[in-house]
Design a protein around this motif. Sequence first.
Motif, PDB file in Angstrom:
ATOM      1  N   GLN A 216       0.662   2.920  -8.509  1.00 38.86           N
ATOM      2  CA  GLN A 216       0.430   1.478  -8.480  1.00 38.86           C
ATOM      3  C   GLN A 216       0.381   0.912  -9.894  1.00 38.86           C
ATOM      4  O   GLN A 216       0.901  -0.182 -10.161  1.00 38.86           O
ATOM      5  CB  GLN A 216      -0.875   1.170  -7.741  1.00 38.86           C
TER       6      GLN A 216
ATOM      7  N   GLY B  75       0.809  -1.205   0.000  1.00 40.78           N
ATOM      8  CA  GLY B  75       0.000   0.000   0.000  1.00 40.78           C
ATOM      9  C   GLY B  75       0.846   1.260   0.000  1.00 40.78           C
ATOM     10  O   GLY B  75       2.028   1.254   0.344  1.00 40.78           O
TER      11      GLY B  75
ATOM     12  N   VAL C 274      -4.889  -3.390   0.732  1.00 38.33           N
ATOM     13  CA  VAL C 274      -4.498  -4.320  -0.327  1.00 38.33           C
ATOM     14  C   VAL C 274      -5.250  -5.621  -0.104  1.00 38.33           C
ATOM     15  O   VAL C 274      -5.161  -6.226   0.976  1.00 38.33           O
ATOM     16  CB  VAL C 274      -2.975  -4.584  -0.314  1.00 38.33           C
TER      17      VAL C 274
ATOM     18  N   ILE D 263      -6.223  -2.401  -4.809  1.00 39.33           N
ATOM     19  CA  ILE D 263      -5.416  -1.574  -3.909  1.00 39.33           C
ATOM     20  C   ILE D 263      -5.995  -0.166  -3.881  1.00 39.33           C
ATOM     21  O   ILE D 263      -6.112   0.486  -4.916  1.00 39.33           O
ATOM     22  CB  ILE D 263      -3.937  -1.529  -4.346  1.00 39.33           C
TER      23      ILE D 263
END
Length: 544
Positions: free
Chosen positions: A237, A222, A521, A516
């Motif tokens: 991400q 995370g 997560v 996420i």
Amino acid sequence: LPLLCSSIMVAERETRRQRRRREVVQADDADAGDGVAHDAKRIRVDDDGDHGKGEAPASNGGVDEAVGAERPELDGTERAELDDDEEYKVVADRARVPESCPYLDTINRRLLDFDFEKLCSVSLSTHNVYGCLVCGKYFQGRGPSSHAYTHALHQNHHVFINLSTAKFYCLPDGYEVHDPSLEDIQFNLFPRTTPEQLHVLDANPRFSQVLDGVDYLPGVIGLNNIKHTDWLNAILQALMRVRPLRDYFVVAENYASCKSQLVQRFGELVRKFWNPRLFRSHVSPHELLQAISSASRKQFRIGTLADPIKFLTWFLNTVHRELAELSPDRKSSIITDIFQGDVEVVTSGIPNPPPPKTIPFLYLSLDLPPVPLFKDRESDREVIPQVPLFILLQKFDGSTIHNLPNGEMRKHTIRRLPRYLILHFKRFTRNNFFMEKNTTIVNFPVTNLEMKDYYSPKGAADMDVSTRYNLVASVCHEPEQTVTGDTAAATANMKESSGRYLAHIWSCSNRQWYDIQDLHVQETMPQLVALSESYIQIWERNDS
């Protein structure tokens, strides 16, 4: 109070000088019978912990005169630098640094956080900053007049690390600490990946464990939401799924000569992201955000909402310009090698239309159909509009006409497919009052997206390029609450700030999809990925 503190430090310094003078005198008296003369030496302890020695001249006064010699006269600048992180010490020849530091058991790794900006918590200076390994706070310098030295005296916190050189020191004694048990702290400050580890990064689905016992998979962690920065976390991400980009930035030597703080901070975040020895199961993009705010002139900053596609466009172009300075032609970079493709535009419908031209692109924008305004009368319920991705991609088939407000008609054809294809769905449009969202669901396959119907190779070298893509990341926008009403249009009248951004990412190491959202997560199914309100997608070309 400042005068009192200054007086205390001066008194402590004079006490240390007198104690050292007595030790040297006693040593000289003990060795006088053997005819051994111990000349006092002045040792200058610099920031790196190296000792430069200079012998004091012999005199009739003996050792006392050598010890009592005053420092050379310095100007204001030199004296400030000396007080900041240097100290002249007079010791005997036999003086040695302790073999081990007695305060290593006071180190608290749970309080160490190297993700934030390296500045002193007192002076807010970024020069010569040390981290206290007992409480985790940052202080400037380690000399007698420094904030780190004062903190060591007042709080009895003795072990510090230089945040630039990763060297350890014991204060107020000032000697450098060498101990193999501290290697994990150095690794978390400056994570590193060897070429051998890089080759097996995706083939090793091995979970690691943080200090509190939580298991995590390197690369699937995370990101801390500092303040309304979910748009940044979702894009980061997604970019971490681009393996060539990760492989480039995880090795610091690839861009060591680049002076851009944006490039350096992004590289540090990538290395921390894939660190298998984290103290915590998440990292913070604070330093990267500071670099982004500075490079974008506060267009993207902490506490301000931003459009992820605007940030992604700015970020890729800015990093490309910085890295292009390192290439021989000053035109290409790892960004263009990965994301850049070409599209041919044919214009008609106006007098003297221009000839067809080829335009490079980093992402393709796709228009969503309008949201229906009324309910389905037969079922008496709201209809969630859906559209296949193949319908939206017909914009680039070379025959579909795109009409512009000025009367132009354009046709688009993809002439070169990139290694990683970024698709952007135009969900948000601004009207006179607010940002309106189109909630149409785009139906797409998670694997084997075929692009051959929209691709016309421009050369023989492009004929053998694969046209199949697999989804590796999807940035989605989800509303915070469901809006109900008599019309489906009420659902569309949601401000961009009323929801949150999250990322669906594909992990190659354990072949699993993850959902996420900032620090959260969790595993998810590919069927749920295809049903989300996708805003930005990153597809990986299947070259195998």
